[in-house]
Design a protein around this motif. Structure first.
Motif, mmCIF file in Angstrom:
data_model
loop_
_atom_site.group_PDB
_atom_site.id
_atom_site.type_symbol
_atom_site.label_atom_id
_atom_site.label_comp_id
_atom_site.label_asym_id
_atom_site.label_seq_id
_atom_site.Cartn_x
_atom_site.Cartn_y
_atom_site.Cartn_z
ATOM 1 N N SER A 96 7.103 18.931 2.902
ATOM 2 C CA SER A 96 7.676 17.595 2.827
ATOM 3 C C SER A 96 6.625 16.618 2.332
ATOM 4 O O SER A 96 5.432 16.794 2.602
ATOM 5 C CB SER A 96 8.178 17.134 4.194
ATOM 6 N N CYS A 97 7.069 15.610 1.639
ATOM 7 C CA CYS A 97 6.200 14.522 1.196
ATOM 8 C C CYS A 97 6.906 13.219 1.558
ATOM 9 O O CYS A 97 7.889 12.843 0.920
ATOM 10 C CB CYS A 97 5.947 14.603 -0.298
ATOM 11 N N ALA A 98 6.392 12.566 2.586
ATOM 12 C CA ALA A 98 6.970 11.307 3.033
ATOM 13 C C ALA A 98 6.251 10.155 2.346
ATOM 14 O O ALA A 98 5.028 10.047 2.412
ATOM 15 C CB ALA A 98 6.841 11.184 4.546
ATOM 16 N N ALA A 99 7.021 9.313 1.687
ATOM 17 C CA ALA A 99 6.462 8.197 0.932
ATOM 18 C C ALA A 99 6.751 6.884 1.634
ATOM 19 O O ALA A 99 7.843 6.686 2.167
ATOM 20 C CB ALA A 99 7.052 8.179 -0.473
ATOM 21 N N SER A 100 5.802 5.997 1.618
ATOM 22 C CA SER A 100 5.995 4.684 2.229
ATOM 23 C C SER A 100 5.218 3.631 1.445
ATOM 24 O O SER A 100 4.326 3.951 0.666
ATOM 25 C CB SER A 100 5.524 4.697 3.682
ATOM 26 N N GLY A 101 5.602 2.404 1.652
ATOM 27 C CA GLY A 101 4.852 1.291 1.093
ATOM 28 C C GLY A 101 5.508 0.591 -0.072
ATOM 29 O O GLY A 101 5.199 -0.550 -0.355
ATOM 30 N N ARG A 102 6.375 1.276 -0.782
ATOM 31 C CA ARG A 102 7.023 0.650 -1.933
ATOM 32 C C ARG A 102 8.402 1.282 -2.123
ATOM 33 O O ARG A 102 8.711 2.308 -1.552
ATOM 34 C CB ARG A 102 6.205 0.866 -3.213
ATOM 35 N N LYS A 112 15.379 8.689 3.254
ATOM 36 C CA LYS A 112 14.165 8.919 4.038
ATOM 37 C C LYS A 112 12.903 8.753 3.208
ATOM 38 O O LYS A 112 11.796 8.943 3.720
ATOM 39 C CB LYS A 112 14.193 10.319 4.641
ATOM 40 N N ASN A 113 13.065 8.459 1.914
ATOM 41 C CA ASN A 113 11.898 8.376 1.021
ATOM 42 C C ASN A 113 11.041 9.634 1.119
ATOM 43 O O ASN A 113 9.806 9.572 1.178
ATOM 44 C CB ASN A 113 11.041 7.148 1.344
ATOM 45 N N THR A 114 11.713 10.762 1.129
ATOM 46 C CA THR A 114 11.017 12.037 1.312
ATOM 47 C C THR A 114 11.433 13.017 0.217
ATOM 48 O O THR A 114 12.612 13.111 -0.126
ATOM 49 C CB THR A 114 11.315 12.638 2.691
ATOM 50 N N VAL A 115 10.434 13.714 -0.297
ATOM 51 C CA VAL A 115 10.656 14.763 -1.282
ATOM 52 C C VAL A 115 10.269 16.095 -0.639
ATOM 53 O O VAL A 115 9.303 16.154 0.131
ATOM 54 C CB VAL A 115 9.821 14.505 -2.548
ATOM 55 N N TYR A 116 11.016 17.132 -0.982
ATOM 56 C CA TYR A 116 10.791 18.437 -0.384
ATOM 57 C C TYR A 116 10.450 19.458 -1.469
ATOM 58 O O TYR A 116 10.896 19.357 -2.600
ATOM 59 C CB TYR A 116 12.034 18.902 0.366
ATOM 60 N N LEU A 117 9.679 20.439 -1.059
ATOM 61 C CA LEU A 117 9.394 21.583 -1.919
ATOM 62 C C LEU A 117 9.721 22.837 -1.123
ATOM 63 O O LEU A 117 8.976 23.218 -0.212
ATOM 64 C CB LEU A 117 7.928 21.590 -2.359
ATOM 65 N N GLN A 118 10.861 23.429 -1.426
ATOM 66 C CA GLN A 118 11.267 24.680 -0.791
ATOM 67 C C GLN A 118 10.655 25.827 -1.574
ATOM 68 O O GLN A 118 10.915 25.966 -2.774
ATOM 69 C CB GLN A 118 12.780 24.807 -0.760
ATOM 70 N N MET A 119 9.855 26.625 -0.905
ATOM 71 C CA MET A 119 9.160 27.723 -1.569
ATOM 72 C C MET A 119 9.643 29.048 -0.993
ATOM 73 O O MET A 119 9.477 29.309 0.207
ATOM 74 C CB MET A 119 7.653 27.576 -1.369
ATOM 75 N N GLN A 140 0.837 -1.184 0.000
ATOM 76 C CA GLN A 140 0.000 0.000 0.000
ATOM 77 C C GLN A 140 0.880 1.246 0.000
ATOM 78 O O GLN A 140 1.649 1.473 0.915
ATOM 79 C CB GLN A 140 -0.906 0.039 1.244
ATOM 80 N N VAL A 141 0.770 2.036 -1.043
ATOM 81 C CA VAL A 141 1.559 3.254 -1.155
ATOM 82 C C VAL A 141 0.867 4.364 -0.368
ATOM 83 O O VAL A 141 -0.338 4.571 -0.487
ATOM 84 C CB VAL A 141 1.702 3.670 -2.628
ATOM 85 N N GLN A 142 1.641 5.051 0.437
ATOM 86 C CA GLN A 142 1.114 6.208 1.168
ATOM 87 C C GLN A 142 2.025 7.404 0.962
ATOM 88 O O GLN A 142 3.256 7.278 1.033
ATOM 89 C CB GLN A 142 1.005 5.905 2.651
ATOM 90 N N LEU A 143 1.408 8.545 0.729
ATOM 91 C CA LEU A 143 2.126 9.802 0.593
ATOM 92 C C LEU A 143 1.536 10.775 1.601
ATOM 93 O O LEU A 143 0.311 10.982 1.617
ATOM 94 C CB LEU A 143 1.975 10.367 -0.820
ATOM 95 N N VAL A 144 2.385 11.365 2.413
ATOM 96 C CA VAL A 144 1.904 12.264 3.459
ATOM 97 C C VAL A 144 2.649 13.584 3.357
ATOM 98 O O VAL A 144 3.874 13.629 3.559
ATOM 99 C CB VAL A 144 2.089 11.654 4.853
ATOM 100 N N GLU A 145 1.907 14.649 3.059
ATOM 101 C CA GLU A 145 2.503 15.974 2.988
ATOM 102 C C GLU A 145 2.452 16.649 4.353
ATOM 103 O O GLU A 145 1.548 16.392 5.159
ATOM 104 C CB GLU A 145 1.751 16.872 1.985
ATOM 105 N N SER A 146 3.396 17.515 4.584
ATOM 106 C CA SER A 146 3.420 18.324 5.800
ATOM 107 C C SER A 146 4.176 19.610 5.525
ATOM 108 O O SER A 146 4.863 19.720 4.491
ATOM 109 C CB SER A 146 4.054 17.553 6.958
#
Length: 127
Positions: free
Chosen positions: A21-27, A76-83, A1-7
């Motif tokens: 941040s976008c933390a990805a899990s599951g795959r 960390k399986n995390t993608v960032y968006l610096q704005m 199960q793929v999960q993406l969680v933004e914060s």
């Protein structure tokens, strides 16, 4: 199960900065790309940018080029968006989404090419 969680969303004054941040899990995500989109009330979802997990190739929408920066932490399986230099017109709910590797901005910008989406995080820029 793929999960993406933004914060990381919130309220900021014009000219300010936020990092999402976008933390990805599951795959394993190394063979995919991650996109950022945003949607303001009453408007269509808009492409912000995309990063290829393995190659690091990044595409940006013209509206954010030079102000926003996408990066990733593979461990960390995390993608960032610096704005940076945020403006009231950047106010929107921001979403991350998983897609295949893309080879140009036009294809990367199509939301229909992404299969998993996060729940979104709200960014509000006051003038």
């Amino acid at each position: 199960q793929v999960q993406l969680v933004e914060s990381g969303g919130g309220l900021v004054q014009a000219g300010g900065s936020l990092r999402l941040s976008c933390a990805a899990s599951g795959r394993t995500f190394s063979s995919y790309s991650m996109g950022w989109f945003r949607q303001a009330p009453g408007k269509e979802r808009e492409f912000v940018g995309n990063i290829n997990w393995s190659s690091g190739i990044i595409y940006y929408a013209n509206s954010v080029k030079g102000r926003f920066t996408i990066s990733r932490d593979n461990a960390k399986n995390t993608v960032y968006l610096q704005m940076n230099m945020l403006q009231p017109e950047d106010t929107a709910a921001y979403y991350c989404a998983r897609g295949p590797p893309f080879y140009n901005t036009q294809v990367a910008s199509r939301s229909s090419n992404y299969d998993y989406w996060g729940q979104g995080t709200q960014v509000t820029v006051s003038s």
